[in-house]
Scaffold this active site. Structure first.
Site, PDB file in Angstrom:
ATOM      1  N   HIS A  19      -0.614   3.481  -8.443  1.00 44.10           N
ATOM      2  CA  HIS A  19      -1.325   4.637  -9.002  1.00 44.10           C
ATOM      3  C   HIS A  19      -0.943   4.843 -10.477  1.00 44.10           C
ATOM      4  O   HIS A  19      -1.801   5.142 -11.311  1.00 44.10           O
ATOM      5  CB  HIS A  19      -0.979   5.907  -8.217  1.00 44.10           C
ATOM      6  CG  HIS A  19      -1.352   5.869  -6.769  1.00 44.10           C
ATOM      7  ND1 HIS A  19      -0.417   5.917  -5.758  1.00 44.10           N
ATOM      8  CD2 HIS A  19      -2.561   5.798  -6.143  1.00 44.10           C
ATOM      9  CE1 HIS A  19      -1.028   5.886  -4.585  1.00 44.10           C
ATOM     10  NE2 HIS A  19      -2.326   5.809  -4.791  1.00 44.10           N
ATOM     11  N   SER A 170       0.904   3.311  -0.045  1.00 44.60           N
ATOM     12  CA  SER A 170       1.521   4.466   0.619  1.00 44.60           C
ATOM     13  C   SER A 170       1.881   4.108   2.055  1.00 44.60           C
ATOM     14  O   SER A 170       2.832   4.651   2.620  1.00 44.60           O
ATOM     15  CB  SER A 170       0.551   5.649   0.603  1.00 44.60           C
ATOM     16  OG  SER A 170       0.150   5.924  -0.718  1.00 44.60           O
TER      17      SER A 170
HETATM   18  P1  AMP Z   1      -5.066   5.413  -2.437  1.00 45.45           P
HETATM   19  O1  AMP Z   1      -4.254   6.591  -2.861  1.00 45.45           O
HETATM   20  O2  AMP Z   1      -4.342   4.420  -1.596  1.00 45.45           O
HETATM   21  O3  AMP Z   1      -6.417   5.808  -1.882  1.00 45.45           O
HETATM   22  O4  AMP Z   1      -5.384   4.614  -3.767  1.00 45.45           O
HETATM   23  C1  AMP Z   1      -5.937   5.242  -4.892  1.00 45.45           C
HETATM   24  C2  AMP Z   1      -6.315   4.199  -5.902  1.00 45.45           C
HETATM   25  O5  AMP Z   1      -5.161   3.435  -6.257  1.00 45.45           O
HETATM   26  C3  AMP Z   1      -7.348   3.193  -5.376  1.00 45.45           C
HETATM   27  O6  AMP Z   1      -8.240   2.854  -6.431  1.00 45.45           O
HETATM   28  C4  AMP Z   1      -6.488   2.018  -4.985  1.00 45.45           C
HETATM   29  O7  AMP Z   1      -7.175   0.788  -5.024  1.00 45.45           O
HETATM   30  C5  AMP Z   1      -5.424   2.074  -6.065  1.00 45.45           C
HETATM   31  N1  AMP Z   1      -4.218   1.364  -5.617  1.00 45.45           N
HETATM   32  C6  AMP Z   1      -3.548   1.544  -4.455  1.00 45.45           C
HETATM   33  N2  AMP Z   1      -2.508   0.681  -4.368  1.00 45.45           N
HETATM   34  C7  AMP Z   1      -2.553  -0.067  -5.500  1.00 45.45           C
HETATM   35  C8  AMP Z   1      -1.754  -1.151  -6.010  1.00 45.45           C
HETATM   36  N3  AMP Z   1      -0.710  -1.633  -5.343  1.00 45.45           N
HETATM   37  N4  AMP Z   1      -2.088  -1.666  -7.202  1.00 45.45           N
HETATM   38  C9  AMP Z   1      -3.143  -1.192  -7.904  1.00 45.45           C
HETATM   39  N5  AMP Z   1      -3.928  -0.188  -7.482  1.00 45.45           N
HETATM   40  C10 AMP Z   1      -3.643   0.377  -6.293  1.00 45.45           C
END
Ligand code: AMP
Length: 266
Positions: A19, A170
């Site tokens: 993030h 997460s």
């Molecule tokens: P989430 O909170 O998991 O829904 O993710 C929010 C945003 O962060 C989404 O666009 C995900 O693709 C991105 N994201 C989650 N994990 C990663 C990671 N390890 N590397 C890059 N972007 C991420």
């Protein structure tokens, strides 16, 4: 202020280095950065981890303050779904929403496309940033934005990894120390497939079987291990040059996803 560009990073909170990389990239692209934290119930199936999903609002707020984010949007479920989830208008992206993760999580990508559309309409950013970690999600959001003529630029950014290769997520919090120790095998299996493709192998079905086997041997229950065209997510055709290898695998309480891109030699 008038004339300032706005960049938007939607998240479900419990923020980690992935993030942070999106927020930093947002800062480079706009004068104002908006981040949302919302665990979207519409994208979780009835037997999935909506209730258990890690929620750390105080830590998230502090981190985003330190990153000098201009606006943090942290709505309640009732604010986003005042009519209730069952009656809300929804966004579908045919085909793309039903394959790969969509085949194992019915309704998931409808929930994602719907909430991202709502958030984009509320925030009205010039640019919105997403991680390639969720490759299928990124493709579905691009398609929805294009087909529904949303006036926003969608940017995808590379996956941030732990030093041992595990993609930051997460859901890594669900892993016991023993499971955490084998979790990097996901990236290792993807990398092995990438090297096989880049060395000229074209027996994709066999490469997929090897990937499934490697994950099973490490103790995972893989949902799929799949070689696809990176531009369409369809099975590779003879013309496909840019490929992506994607997998989703369960271990203990966690379902982890990851992918790597591969270039097919000409
Ligand atoms: P989430 O909170 O998991 O829904 O993710 C929010 C945003 O962060 C989404 O666009 C995900 O693709 C991105 N994201 C989650 N994990 C990663 C990671 N390890 N590397 C890059 N972007 C991420």
């Amino acid at each position: 202020m008038a004339g300032e560009r706005i960049a938007f990073v939607p998240t479900m909170g419990n923020l980690h280095g992935g993030h942070v990389s999106l927020v930093q990239a947002a800062r480079e692209r706009a004068q104002r950065v908006v981040v949302s934290v919302f665990v979207n119930p519409l994208q979780f199936g009835p037997n999935e981890d909506y209730a258990a999903y890690p929620r750390t609002p105080d830590e998230d707020r502090k981190l985003l303050e330190a990153l000098k984010v201009d606006v943090l949007f942290m709505p309640e479920v009732d604010e986003m779904y005042p009519r209730g989830q069952a009656l809300t208008a929804r966004v579908h992206v045919p085909e793309l929403e039903d394959i790969l993760c969509g085949a194992f999580r019915p309704g998931h990508f409808m929930g994602v496309a719907t909430i991202v559309t709502k958030l984009l309409n509320l925030v009205q950013p010039d640019v919105a940033l997403f991680g390639e970690k969720d490759f299928q999600q990124l493709m579905i959001i691009r398609r929805a934005a294009e087909d529904l003529c949303m006036p926003v630029e969608i940017v995808g950014l590379p996956t941030t990894r732990e030093p041992d290769g595990l993609a930051m997520s997460s859901r890594n919090r669900y892993l016991t120390p023993e499971q955490r120790a084998v979790a990097p095998q996901i990236f290792a299996a993807l990398e092995r497939a990438r090297r096989a493709i880049e060395s000229g192998r074209r027996d994709f079905a066999e490469i997929e079987r090897e990937g499934m086997g490697m994950l099973e041997a490490a103790g995972f229950r893989p949902d799929y291990f799949s070689v696809r065209d990176a531009n369409t997510l369809a099975p590779p055709s003879d013309e496909s040059e840019e490929l992506v290898v994607l997998t989703a695998a369960r271990i203990g309480r966690a379902r982890l996803i990851d992918n790597v891109r591969a270039k097919r030699p000409r």
